[in-house]
Design a protein around this motif. Structure first.
Motif, short mmCIF file in Angstrom:
data_model
loop_
_atom_site.label_atom_id
_atom_site.label_comp_id
_atom_site.label_asym_id
_atom_site.label_seq_id
_atom_site.Cartn_x
_atom_site.Cartn_y
_atom_site.Cartn_z
N HIS A 86 -22.05 35.84 -4.19
CA HIS A 86 -22.88 35.73 -2.98
C HIS A 86 -23.88 36.87 -2.92
O HIS A 86 -25.06 36.67 -2.58
N GLN A 87 -23.47 38.07 -3.28
CA GLN A 87 -24.36 39.22 -3.28
C GLN A 87 -25.48 39.04 -4.29
O GLN A 87 -26.65 39.34 -4.02
N ARG A 88 -25.13 38.52 -5.46
CA ARG A 88 -26.12 38.28 -6.51
C ARG A 88 -27.15 37.24 -6.08
O ARG A 88 -28.36 37.41 -6.27
N PHE A 89 -26.66 36.15 -5.47
CA PHE A 89 -27.55 35.06 -5.11
C PHE A 89 -28.34 35.36 -3.84
O PHE A 89 -29.19 34.56 -3.44
N SER A 90 -28.09 36.50 -3.24
CA SER A 90 -28.91 36.96 -2.11
C SER A 90 -30.04 37.85 -2.60
O SER A 90 -30.85 38.32 -1.80
N SER A 91 -30.11 38.07 -3.91
CA SER A 91 -31.09 38.97 -4.50
C SER A 91 -32.14 38.20 -5.30
O SER A 91 -31.83 37.16 -5.91
N PRO A 92 -33.39 38.69 -5.31
CA PRO A 92 -34.44 38.04 -6.12
C PRO A 92 -34.09 37.99 -7.61
O PRO A 92 -34.58 37.13 -8.34
N ALA A 93 -33.22 38.90 -8.05
CA ALA A 93 -32.83 38.94 -9.46
C ALA A 93 -32.12 37.67 -9.89
O ALA A 93 -32.06 37.34 -11.09
N ALA A 94 -31.61 36.92 -8.93
CA ALA A 94 -30.87 35.69 -9.26
C ALA A 94 -31.78 34.63 -9.87
O ALA A 94 -31.29 33.69 -10.51
N ARG A 95 -33.08 34.75 -9.68
CA ARG A 95 -34.00 33.76 -10.24
C ARG A 95 -33.86 33.65 -11.75
O ARG A 95 -34.10 32.58 -12.33
N HIS A 96 -33.43 34.73 -12.39
CA HIS A 96 -33.28 34.69 -13.84
C HIS A 96 -32.19 33.70 -14.26
O HIS A 96 -32.24 33.15 -15.36
N SER A 97 -31.24 33.45 -13.37
CA SER A 97 -30.17 32.51 -13.69
C SER A 97 -30.70 31.08 -13.85
O SER A 97 -30.12 30.27 -14.57
N VAL A 98 -31.80 30.76 -13.18
CA VAL A 98 -32.39 29.43 -13.32
C VAL A 98 -32.81 29.22 -14.78
O VAL A 98 -32.56 28.16 -15.38
N VAL A 99 -33.44 30.24 -15.35
CA VAL A 99 -33.87 30.18 -16.75
C VAL A 99 -32.66 30.12 -17.68
O VAL A 99 -32.63 29.34 -18.64
N GLN A 100 -31.67 30.94 -17.38
CA GLN A 100 -30.46 30.94 -18.22
C GLN A 100 -29.77 29.58 -18.18
O GLN A 100 -29.29 29.08 -19.21
N HIS A 101 -29.72 28.97 -17.01
CA HIS A 101 -29.11 27.64 -16.90
C HIS A 101 -29.87 26.63 -17.77
O HIS A 101 -29.24 25.79 -18.44
N GLN A 102 -31.18 26.71 -17.76
CA GLN A 102 -31.97 25.78 -18.57
C GLN A 102 -31.68 25.97 -20.05
O GLN A 102 -31.58 25.00 -20.81
N GLN A 103 -31.53 27.21 -20.46
CA GLN A 103 -31.20 27.50 -21.86
C GLN A 103 -29.82 26.94 -22.22
O GLN A 103 -29.62 26.43 -23.33
#
Length: 209
Positions: free
Chosen positions: A164-181
């Motif tokens: 929850h803490q991670r997904f409240s941060s702008p840094a979580a946007r990188h996970s979208v790219v990682q998911h696509q990979q």
């Protein structure tokens, strides 16, 4: 927290108190009084006490008889230990599932990642967490290993606050790219690559500790 009416009182109390801890409404180290919680939830003290015992098993609550009951510290070693186990199990599941991934699986992963990205855009950490669960659940279900699934279910609750803490941060946007990979690795049926990418994706949570 919301008032709880009739139903499976213990289970609903567990869900409501757990959600309050994950969202930070009950902060790390905060003292918990069962009578006060019972009043807020509209319950007797018995289901609340049973719920707190369940949450203690999950590692979200700690208590000492006749002394205190409180929310566990977010940086406590058990949180890190559980996160490492959850990370390893998801990586293993992805490696096993990649070679068996179906077109429907890929479509489900893409839909979950789209929902994840939309939730982040809306600054909705709760919805992002749900979408992330849906994304990773595809591999867990596809790998067909009940021991992996049971281990993830057992140790995930204690790492929810970190997610929850991670997904409240702008840094979580990188996970979208990682998911696509990860999706692309599964599409190529490359189990080794999928496992490595999932491991890297989960390792970002360690930055929150």
């Amino acid at each position: 927290m919301q008032y709880i009416g009739y139903g499976s009182l213990r289970e609903r109390a567990v869900a409501e108190i757990r959600a309050a801890i994950v969202r930070g409404e009950l902060e790390p180290g905060a003292a918990i009084k069962d009578a006060e919680l019972a009043g807020k939830l509209g319950l007797s003290r018995t289901p609340v006490r049973e719920a707190l015992a369940k949450l203690a098993d999950e590692g979200l609550v700690e208590s000492k008889p006749h002394s205190y009951t409180r929310v566990t510290a977010l940086t406590a070693q058990p949180v890190r230990d559980a996160l490492i186990v959850v990370q390893a199990m998801h990586s293993l599941a992805a490696g096993l599932a990649a070679q068996e991934t179906t077109p429907d699986d890929l479509a489900a992963m893409r839909a979950a990642n789209d929902a994840f990205a939309q939730a982040l855009d809306a600054n909705d950490a709760v919805a992002a967490l749900a979408a992330d669960d849906q994304f990773h659940a595809v591999a867990v279900l596809r790998c067909g290993n009940s021991a992996i699934e049971a281990t993830i279910d057992r140790f995930t609750p204690i790492v929810r606050r970190v997610e929850h803490q991670r997904f409240s941060s702008p840094a979580a946007r990188h996970s979208v790219v990682q998911h696509q990979q990860i999706i692309e690795a599964c599409e190529q049926r490359d189990g080794q690559l999928a496992a490595r990418l999932v491991d890297e994706n989960w390792s970002t949570l360690l930055e929150e500790l």
